[in-house]
Design an enzyme around this catalytic site. Structure first.
Site, short mmCIF file in Angstrom:
data_model
loop_
_atom_site.label_atom_id
_atom_site.label_comp_id
_atom_site.label_asym_id
_atom_site.label_seq_id
_atom_site.Cartn_x
_atom_site.Cartn_y
_atom_site.Cartn_z
N LYS A 1 0.61 -0.93 -0.04
CA LYS A 1 -0.59 -0.04 -0.24
C LYS A 1 1.07 1.36 -0.52
O LYS A 1 1.53 1.65 1.27
CB LYS A 1 -1.44 0.15 1.74
CG LYS A 1 -2.19 1.47 0.87
CD LYS A 1 -2.40 1.49 2.18
CE LYS A 1 -2.39 2.67 2.94
NZ LYS A 1 -1.96 3.89 2.76
N GLU B 1 10.61 1.07 9.92
CA GLU B 1 11.65 1.34 10.28
C GLU B 1 10.50 2.64 10.48
O GLU B 1 9.79 3.17 9.62
CB GLU B 1 12.00 1.50 8.36
CG GLU B 1 13.22 2.02 8.33
CD GLU B 1 12.93 3.80 8.03
OE1 GLU B 1 12.99 4.16 8.38
OE2 GLU B 1 12.89 3.63 6.80
N CYS C 1 13.29 10.32 6.84
CA CYS C 1 13.80 9.93 7.69
C CYS C 1 15.04 9.51 9.31
O CYS C 1 14.71 10.06 9.79
CB CYS C 1 13.02 8.30 8.01
SG CYS C 1 13.91 7.30 6.85
N GLU D 1 10.69 14.89 15.54
CA GLU D 1 10.99 15.22 14.06
C GLU D 1 9.99 15.99 13.63
O GLU D 1 8.69 16.01 13.17
CB GLU D 1 10.18 13.82 13.75
CG GLU D 1 10.70 13.47 12.29
CD GLU D 1 10.21 11.71 11.58
OE1 GLU D 1 9.09 11.48 12.06
OE2 GLU D 1 11.92 11.16 11.41
P1 NAI Z 1 2.11 7.54 8.08
O1 NAI Z 1 2.99 7.36 9.33
O2 NAI Z 1 0.77 8.02 9.27
O3 NAI Z 1 2.29 6.74 7.00
C1 NAI Z 1 3.04 6.49 6.98
C2 NAI Z 1 2.13 4.81 5.75
O4 NAI Z 1 0.99 4.36 6.24
C3 NAI Z 1 1.31 5.51 5.05
O5 NAI Z 1 1.08 5.35 3.92
C4 NAI Z 1 -0.55 5.59 5.91
O6 NAI Z 1 -1.60 5.26 5.09
C5 NAI Z 1 -0.16 4.35 6.57
N1 NAI Z 1 -0.72 4.40 7.60
C6 NAI Z 1 -1.13 5.59 7.82
N2 NAI Z 1 -1.91 4.95 9.42
C7 NAI Z 1 -2.34 3.80 9.55
C8 NAI Z 1 -2.76 2.87 10.36
N3 NAI Z 1 -3.62 2.37 10.71
N4 NAI Z 1 -2.14 1.49 10.36
C9 NAI Z 1 -1.36 0.83 9.01
N5 NAI Z 1 -1.02 2.04 8.34
C10 NAI Z 1 -1.23 3.13 8.06
O7 NAI Z 1 3.18 9.55 8.41
P2 NAI Z 1 2.35 10.91 7.89
O8 NAI Z 1 0.72 11.01 8.73
O9 NAI Z 1 2.32 10.52 6.85
O10 NAI Z 1 3.32 11.79 8.41
C11 NAI Z 1 3.55 12.05 9.50
C12 NAI Z 1 4.88 12.34 10.24
O11 NAI Z 1 5.66 10.52 10.20
C13 NAI Z 1 5.44 13.00 9.00
O12 NAI Z 1 5.35 14.22 9.63
C14 NAI Z 1 6.94 12.16 9.84
O13 NAI Z 1 7.21 12.82 11.10
C15 NAI Z 1 6.58 11.28 10.13
N6 NAI Z 1 7.03 10.21 9.10
C16 NAI Z 1 7.76 9.68 8.74
C17 NAI Z 1 8.56 8.54 7.64
C18 NAI Z 1 9.58 8.08 7.86
O14 NAI Z 1 10.26 7.21 7.72
N7 NAI Z 1 10.52 7.52 9.07
C19 NAI Z 1 7.87 8.55 6.96
C20 NAI Z 1 6.75 9.57 6.72
C21 NAI Z 1 6.32 9.87 8.08
#
Ligand code: NAI
Length: 791
Positions: free
Chosen positions: A191, A265, A299, A396
């Site tokens: 996804k 990750e 990240c 972050e």
């Molecule tokens: P997120 O963690 O919500 O999204 C990442 C993925 O997880 C997306 O595909 C999303 O649809 C999915 N997702 C969201 N809720 C889920 C759930 N309950 N169960 C399964 N999958 C789920 O991150 P978001 O909201 O896009 O960004 C928020 C913050 O997270 C950012 O500001 C950043 O600080 C951090 N982030 C960190 C990342 C990294 O690579 N370490 C990548 C993206 C965001």
């Protein structure tokens, strides 16, 4: 129009836009919306969500919001494809991965442009970094596909992998997930993030083009609800997630007790440490790559600059001068350095954090506040004098914001670097190789770049320590996440369920023959300790007779034991040779008391004399095996980029909790504790609740064998209650548990707090065969240190 002579004088860049015609045409072709890619075909578009171009704010596509039924169909397709895919020879699978790599490479320009339009990152980055790395990942794993059976002997594919990725490196994260899954013989349902589904859908077209068997890869688009449905689906054997720590934690809880394999990750707040003797000009370029790469939405972004006090002002001055040259704007322009923020929600998040920073009195420096008059942009920002407690130093930000502070000594630099709940990456700048390697070893992070930053390669593992998650992606270490290497299951050993009735005090019990105070105490910090509760419990023989008393440990005892283990951390820094000698000594001392230990086993469990002797002998041999392994579980030098030595070091977790089953009271204890301490961990062990006396006898062996105080701590009592306390404890870095299914589920769920790595088994293991590298691998985490050479 500017005259050439004026341009030559000002040396200004002119616009140099990359053509997006072919991508716009592709989007036009799909203007009715994209369906999912399931079983080798695109489904009809369903309920659509909008996909925007961050640089313009315009809607560019609609993708289908994946329902539970869509996820179910994709999982069913992956399940159906699995037997055939897994049964293909490595060579055949390899050819498929190779074909994917070739097709990605052929479409590099197209994919780069989609990525830039969809995500907002500069075309320079998608063209020169993201997409070439995608191709490299498939090529690298094409190789692994043909080697997996021989290089990973004794393991098997996991099955259907559910993979959830973020929006910051959409296609690269897809490659990091799908390439190893396929190479290792699994099928996948992926996804993509809701902001950036387009390159995943283009990749689905590539799968068709390249002739990948239907169902091996399935793509379901949607938001967090779709992700949650994938996590919850019973037909999924493994979840691989990259994203926020918050969602990672929710996924840890949701998968607890399901038997699904999990790799996470997550976020980071990575330090960028500049020592006085660093080449400051190079360090400044490093900062640009660390925090302004992908608008800081990385990240492992080096978002915390730690500068040696003596050079901080000079460094900041150079940095400000460099910031004045950064070009913020149209991501499709080939001379843009900083593109658009992925979405308004992310921009708001950055702005909110910055407001909170401003309320703390922090001052921001920007070369130029002017931004494009449409789209989602944030200017590169430097914040100096940031205290470690400030929200901007802790959270972050995931935006182009660098927070800086100073340090005086290398010790202070390391302390500041480690003053975070995360541990994804670090960058260390110094011309002194000794200092560089020493600091790299002391920083708790999965990747350390020396005099460099944000270096990636398919041959090297990537992943975090602490709340940055667990598991690695890339290289040999990443493939373990996609193979099962469980120790063989065994028959339950005759063992009665523990009946732990608390007896007041630890005084002699009239029930206990002889009336002597033979209460086995706890063992904490190298000393026998009375349990905090003041209670003990009766240890029974198979006929129900009392053969001894053991302390009834509680939360306080676990806390004391964890503290003692943390204090003993110099064990991890001892040479492997020294640890080996201590383990040999343990084995010898156990061997010298073999009869006594066998007698104890017979008395507690009622096994035959032969079986008891065999268990003691196997335990002695096992201690020998791990003594032998202590200095032989080598790391590796990965073949990554030219002019880099990428050192993959196996490092101990730190403090490990170990909860033993009732089976094989001595052998299970030794089989868990020995590999853990051989690798340099300090342990809090909870022995068999029903038969704890083999472990409590064992501390006299430890005392006699020069095992330093605190390296092994033993807390007896109710296994599941103690396991829960260990799982909740933030000072425990990893936890192994063998017990019942309810206990295993609880351990996994409660470990979500600090995201400690867990290894649980809720069925009996074949203890005589439970030995080897799989244990050592679980007792360590890999740190990759990238060390450049050459001038
Ligand atoms: P997120 O963690 O919500 O999204 C990442 C993925 O997880 C997306 O595909 C999303 O649809 C999915 N997702 C969201 N809720 C889920 C759930 N309950 N169960 C399964 N999958 C789920 O991150 P978001 O909201 O896009 O960004 C928020 C913050 O997270 C950012 O500001 C950043 O600080 C951090 N982030 C960190 C990342 C990294 O690579 N370490 C990548 C993206 C965001």
């Amino acid at each position: 129009m500017a005259l050439v002579k004026d341009i030559l004088r000002s040396m200004d860049y002119g616009p140099s836009p990359e053509s997006s015609e072919h991508v716009r045409a592709w989007l036009e072709k799909h203007k009715a919306g994209f369906g999912h890619f399931i079983g080798g075909r695109f489904t009809r578009p369903g309920m659509l969500f909008d996909v925007f171009e961050p640089a313009t704010g315009e809607r560019i596509a609609g993708a289908t919001q994946g329902s539970d039924a869509d996820v179910g169909a994709a999982v069913a397709a992956a399940r159906k494809a699995l037997p055939k895919w897994a049964a293909l020879s490595g060579y055949e699978r390899s050819k498929h991965l190779y074909a994917l790599a070739r097709h990605v490479q052929k479409r590099e320009r197209f994919l780069s442009v989609i990525e830039t339009i969809d995500n907002g990152k500069p075309i320079r980055e998608s063209r020169d970094i993201d997409i070439p790395l995608v191709a490299r990942h498939f090529y690298h794993h094409a190789g692994w596909a043909s080697l997996i059976e021989t290089e990973f002997e004794g393991t098997r594919p996991v099955g259907v992998c559910g993979q959830i990725i973020p929006w910051n490196f959409p296609l690269l994260m897809l490659a990091w997930k799908i390439a190893p899954a396929l190479a290792a013989g699994n099928t996948a349902v992926l996804k993509p993030a809701e902001y950036t589904p387009l390159t995943a859908l283009a990749f689905a077209e590539i799968c068709v083009e390249a002739g990948l068997p239907a169902g091996a890869v399935n793509i379901v688009t949607g938001d967090g609800a779709t992700g949650a449905a994938l996590v919850a689906h019973e037909g999924v054997d493994k979840i691989a997630f990259t994203g926020s720590t918050e969602v990672g934690r929710a996924i840890r809880k949701a998968t607890a007790g399901t038997g699904k394999k999990l790799s996470l990750e997550l976020g980071g707040k990575s330090p960028f440490v500049v020592f006085e003797d660093a080449d400051l000009d190079s360090a400044v370029e490093g900062v640009v790559d660390a925090i302004w790469f992908n608008q800081g939405q990385v990240c492992c972004a080096g978002s915390r600059l730690l500068a040696a006090e003596g050079v901080a002002d000079a460094l900041y001055a150079k940095l400000r001068a460099r910031m004045a040259k950064l070009r913020v704007g149209d991501p499709l322009d080939k001379s843009t350095d900083v593109g658009a923020i992925v979405a308004p929600a992310q921009l708001e998040r950055i702005e909110r954090l910055m407001r909170e920073g401003a309320e703390e009195g922090l001052e921001f420096w920007r070369a130029d506040d002017r931004l494009p008059n449409r789209g989602c942009f944030y200017p590169p920002t430097l914040v100096t004098g940031v205290e470690p407690a400030s929200i901007l130093a802790r959270e972050e930000i995931f935006g182009p914001v660098l927070v800086a502070t100073t340090f005086r000594t290398p010790d202070e630099a390391v302390a500041l670097a480690n003053n975070t709940r995360y541990g994804l990456a670090a960058s260390v700048w110094t011309e002194n190789v000794n200092r560089a390697l020493e600091v790299a070893a002391r920083i708790k992070a999965g990747v350390v770049w020396i005099n460099s930053t944000n270096m990636f390669d398919a041959a090297s593992g990537f992943g975090g320590y602490r709340e940055s998650g667990f598991g690695r992606e890339g290289g040999r270490e990443g493939l373990f996440e996609y193979r099962i290497a469980e120790p063989p299951a065994g028959k339950p050993y005759p063992a009665k369920a523990a009946r732990l009735s608390a007896l007041p005090g630890t005084a002699p019990s009239s029930e206990f023959a002889g009336g002597l105070d033979r209460t086995a105490k706890l063992y904490v910090g190298g000393k026998q300790a009375r349990p905090d509760s003041g209670y003990s419990y009766a240890v029974l023989d198979p006929r129900g007779g009392v053969i001894g008393l053991a302390g009834l440990g509680n939360r306080k005892d676990v806390r004391n034991a964890v503290e003692a283990a943390a204090k003993a951390s110099s064990w991890g820094a001892a040479t492997a040779h020294n640890r080996a000698q201590v383990l040999y000594y343990v084995a010898e001392n156990l061997s010298a008391r073999a009869d006594e230990f066998a007698g104890r086993l017979r008395a507690m469990t009622g096994v035959s004399a032969r079986a008891a002797e065999a268990e003691v002998e196997a335990s002695v041999k096992r201690a020998f095996v791990y003594a032998g392994f202590a200095d032989k579980f080598d790391g590796a030098v990965h073949a990554t980029r030219s002019r880099f030595v990428t050192l993959a070091m196996n490092e101990p977790w730190g403090v490990m909790g170990i909860v033993c089953p009732n089976e094989a009271p001595l052998l299970a204890f030794v089989s868990f504790v020995m590999p853990a301490i051989a690798m340099g961990n300090c342990v809090v062990a909870v022995p068999s609740a029903a038969h704890p006396l083999s472990a409590t006898d064992f501390y006299t062996v430890l005392d006699a064998s020069d095992v330093s105080a605190g390296v092994v701590n033993i807390v007896t009592g109710e296994s599941n209650a103690l396991a829960a306390t260990l799982a909740e404890h933030d000072g425990v870095d990893a936890l192994w548990y063998v017990g019942d299914a309810a206990g295993a589920a609880k351990v996994e769920a409660l470990s979500a707090g600090n995201l400690k790595a867990t290894w649980v088994a809720s069925s009996a293991l074949d203890w005589p065969r439970a030995e080897g590298r799989a244990f050592l691998r679980r007792a360590t985490q890999v740190k990759n240190i990238w060390t450049p050479y050459g001038e």
